[in-house]
Design a protein around this motif. Structure first.
Motif, PDB file in Angstrom:
ATOM      1  N   THR A   1       0.825  -1.207   0.000  1.00 33.19           N
ATOM      2  CA  THR A   1       0.000   0.000   0.000  1.00 33.19           C
ATOM      3  C   THR A   1       0.855   1.251   0.000  1.00 33.19           C
ATOM      4  OG1 THR A   1      -1.796   1.166   1.137  1.00 33.19           O
ATOM      5  CG2 THR A   1      -0.183   0.058   2.530  1.00 33.19           C
TER       6      THR A   1
ATOM      7  N   GLN B   1       0.284   5.249   1.033  1.00 36.33           N
ATOM      8  CA  GLN B   1      -0.643   6.131   1.733  1.00 36.33           C
ATOM      9  C   GLN B   1      -0.106   7.554   1.745  1.00 36.33           C
ATOM     10  OE1 GLN B   1      -3.701   5.350   2.954  1.00 36.33           O
ATOM     11  NE2 GLN B   1      -3.468   3.288   2.125  1.00 36.33           N
TER      12      GLN B   1
ATOM     13  N   GLN C   1      -1.813  10.311   3.422  1.00 36.86           N
ATOM     14  CA  GLN C   1      -2.098  11.128   4.595  1.00 36.86           C
ATOM     15  C   GLN C   1      -2.486  10.337   5.832  1.00 36.86           C
ATOM     16  OE1 GLN C   1      -5.023  14.162   3.743  1.00 36.86           O
ATOM     17  NE2 GLN C   1      -3.939  15.660   4.995  1.00 36.86           N
TER      18      GLN C   1
ATOM     19  N   PRO D   1      -2.242   3.266   7.362  1.00 39.45           N
ATOM     20  CA  PRO D   1      -3.106   2.192   6.866  1.00 39.45           C
ATOM     21  C   PRO D   1      -3.797   1.462   8.006  1.00 39.45           C
ATOM     22  CG  PRO D   1      -0.778   1.656   6.567  1.00 39.45           C
ATOM     23  CD  PRO D   1      -0.835   3.087   6.980  1.00 39.45           C
TER      24      PRO D   1
ATOM     25  N   ALA E   1       4.201  -1.262   3.399  1.00 37.05           N
ATOM     26  CA  ALA E   1       3.578   0.058   3.330  1.00 37.05           C
ATOM     27  C   ALA E   1       4.617   1.123   3.050  1.00 37.05           C
ATOM     28  CB  ALA E   1       2.852   0.375   4.634  1.00 37.05           C
TER      29      ALA E   1
ATOM     30  N   LEU F   1       4.745   5.107   3.187  1.00 39.99           N
ATOM     31  CA  LEU F   1       3.980   6.219   3.745  1.00 39.99           C
ATOM     32  C   LEU F   1       4.621   7.541   3.338  1.00 39.99           C
ATOM     33  CD1 LEU F   1       3.646   4.882   7.425  1.00 39.99           C
ATOM     34  CD2 LEU F   1       2.210   4.328   5.448  1.00 39.99           C
TER      35      LEU F   1
ATOM     36  N   VAL G   1       1.861  11.458   6.365  1.00 39.81           N
ATOM     37  CA  VAL G   1       1.194  10.521   7.278  1.00 39.81           C
ATOM     38  C   VAL G   1       1.717  10.716   8.695  1.00 39.81           C
ATOM     39  CG1 VAL G   1       0.852   8.084   7.834  1.00 39.81           C
ATOM     40  CG2 VAL G   1       0.772   8.839   5.447  1.00 39.81           C
TER      41      VAL G   1
ATOM     42  N   PRO H   1      -4.077   7.394  -2.444  1.00 38.70           N
ATOM     43  CA  PRO H   1      -3.695   6.119  -1.824  1.00 38.70           C
ATOM     44  C   PRO H   1      -4.245   4.916  -2.589  1.00 38.70           C
ATOM     45  CG  PRO H   1      -5.530   7.088  -0.645  1.00 38.70           C
ATOM     46  CD  PRO H   1      -5.150   8.074  -1.713  1.00 38.70           C
ATOM     47  N   TYR H   2      -3.583   3.785  -2.438  1.00 37.99           N
ATOM     48  CA  TYR H   2      -4.041   2.557  -3.088  1.00 37.99           C
ATOM     49  C   TYR H   2      -3.460   1.346  -2.366  1.00 37.99           C
ATOM     50  CZ  TYR H   2       0.573   3.017  -5.266  1.00 37.99           C
ATOM     51  OH  TYR H   2       1.920   3.184  -5.471  1.00 37.99           O
TER      52      TYR H   2
ATOM     53  N   GLU I   1      -8.536   4.334  -3.320  1.00 36.61           N
ATOM     54  CA  GLU I   1      -9.387   4.945  -2.303  1.00 36.61           C
ATOM     55  C   GLU I   1      -9.744   6.373  -2.711  1.00 36.61           C
ATOM     56  OE1 GLU I   1      -7.093   4.627   1.255  1.00 36.61           O
ATOM     57  OE2 GLU I   1      -7.217   2.447   1.322  1.00 36.61           O
TER      58      GLU I   1
ATOM     59  N   ASN J   1     -14.484   3.451  -2.633  1.00 37.30           N
ATOM     60  CA  ASN J   1     -13.312   2.754  -3.140  1.00 37.30           C
ATOM     61  C   ASN J   1     -13.642   2.010  -4.430  1.00 37.30           C
ATOM     62  OD1 ASN J   1     -12.051   3.705  -0.885  1.00 37.30           O
ATOM     63  ND2 ASN J   1     -12.177   1.790   0.254  1.00 37.30           N
TER      64      ASN J   1
END
Length: 289
Positions: free
Chosen positions: A118, A120, A122, A125, A174, A176, A180, A225-226, A243, A248
């Motif tokens: 993933t 992200q 902001q 997760p 992840a 970030l 975040v 994000p995804y 997202e 989603n």
């Protein structure tokens, strides 16, 4: 683009495997149609995941294709059962009153995938959120009104995190964005505890966390994000969950999945290495003291 349902996704995986076995056996779609006494079109729809496969039909096709490996037959049988009906034994069904269809689909797919990657922009997760951070996010979303609903949704987040522990634990990676770490959710104490929790989780062998610092400037993943879901079957299709504020969206085409894999590769190579990322996370946590 309409949402992809788990039944469709699983059907696509099953169909992909059946197509592979058919081609290995040297069968045309016409010959497979003779096995089931149906049209060639139905075989194509089965292989595209557009129609379910009944157990007797699956057994007949596997026999015709000379698929004798017990593990392969069991795997395909399990895929067929899951594709033909929504699983009713999953823990998430007890939270049906607070789960929308899209989130329920995500949880169901997390239960059968073996890896999640993933990016992200902001938010931390969900699989790494502390209860306090998750509660602050849930309140801010305004999607749940009563304290009982909010608490139930937080419990769902915590239950999902069990996929990161125990036998068959999910491989989780992840990346970030630094935002975040800087977006103050729930206040300084919540953020400090949240970042310390990420640092602890990142020490697990199946969890990798990287931070993409502000100093890297513009990058290809900064637009949203995804999640990338991977599945244990060699021939299984990957899935992407993008997202958005209005809902989603699942993306399953090979072109789209490949695009997001390349985006994630760009993000991870641009981000700080895991060890340096942990140092930044711990330093930032201290700033919230």
């Amino acid at each position: 683009m309409p949402n992809v349902k788990p039944s469709t996704v699983l059907g696509r995986q099953l169909g992909d495997e059946l197509r592979r076995f058919r081609e290995q056996a040297g069968f045309s779609t016409a010959q497979s149609a003779e096995v089931l006494d149906c049209t060639k079109g139905k075989i194509s729809r089965i292989e595209n995941g557009h129609v379910p496969v009944r157990t007797p039909d699956l057994t007949a096709l596997l026999q015709a294709y000379a698929v004798t490996d017990p593990e392969a037959r069991e795997r395909l049988g399990a895929l067929a059962r899951k594709a033909n009906r929504r699983r009713r034994d999953g823990w998430w069904h007890q939270y049906g009153s607070v789960l929308g269809d899209a989130y329920r689909d995500q949880i169901e797919l997390e239960a059968i995938c073996d890896s999640v990657k993933t990016f992200q922009v902001q938010l931390v997760p969900g699989l790494l959120q502390t209860p306090e951070y998750g509660r602050a996010i849930t309140v801010a979303s305004r999607a749940w009104q009563t304290p009982e609903q909010i608490e139930q949704f937080v419990q769902v987040r915590l239950a999902r995190q069990q996929r990161l522990a125990g036998e068959g634990a999910l491989e989780f990676w992840a990346v970030l964005a630094e935002g975040v770490l800087r977006q103050q959710v729930g206040g300084p104490t919540v953020m400090r505890d949240q970042l310390e929790h990420i640092a602890v989780m990142a020490e697990r062998p199946n969890v990798t966390v990287q931070v993409l610092p502000f100093s890297r400037g513009a990058h290809s993943g900064m637009f949203g994000p995804y999640l990338l879901l991977g599945f244990p079957q060699v021939s299984a299709l990957g899935l992407v969950l993008t997202e958005t504020p209005t809902g989603n969206i699942w993306r399953e085409s090979e072109t789209e999945v490949t695009c997001y894999r390349e985006l994630f590769d760009d993000a991870r190579t641009s981000a700080l290495p895991p060890a340096e990322s942990l140092e930044l996370i711990r330093r930032t946590a201290k700033e919230y003291r």
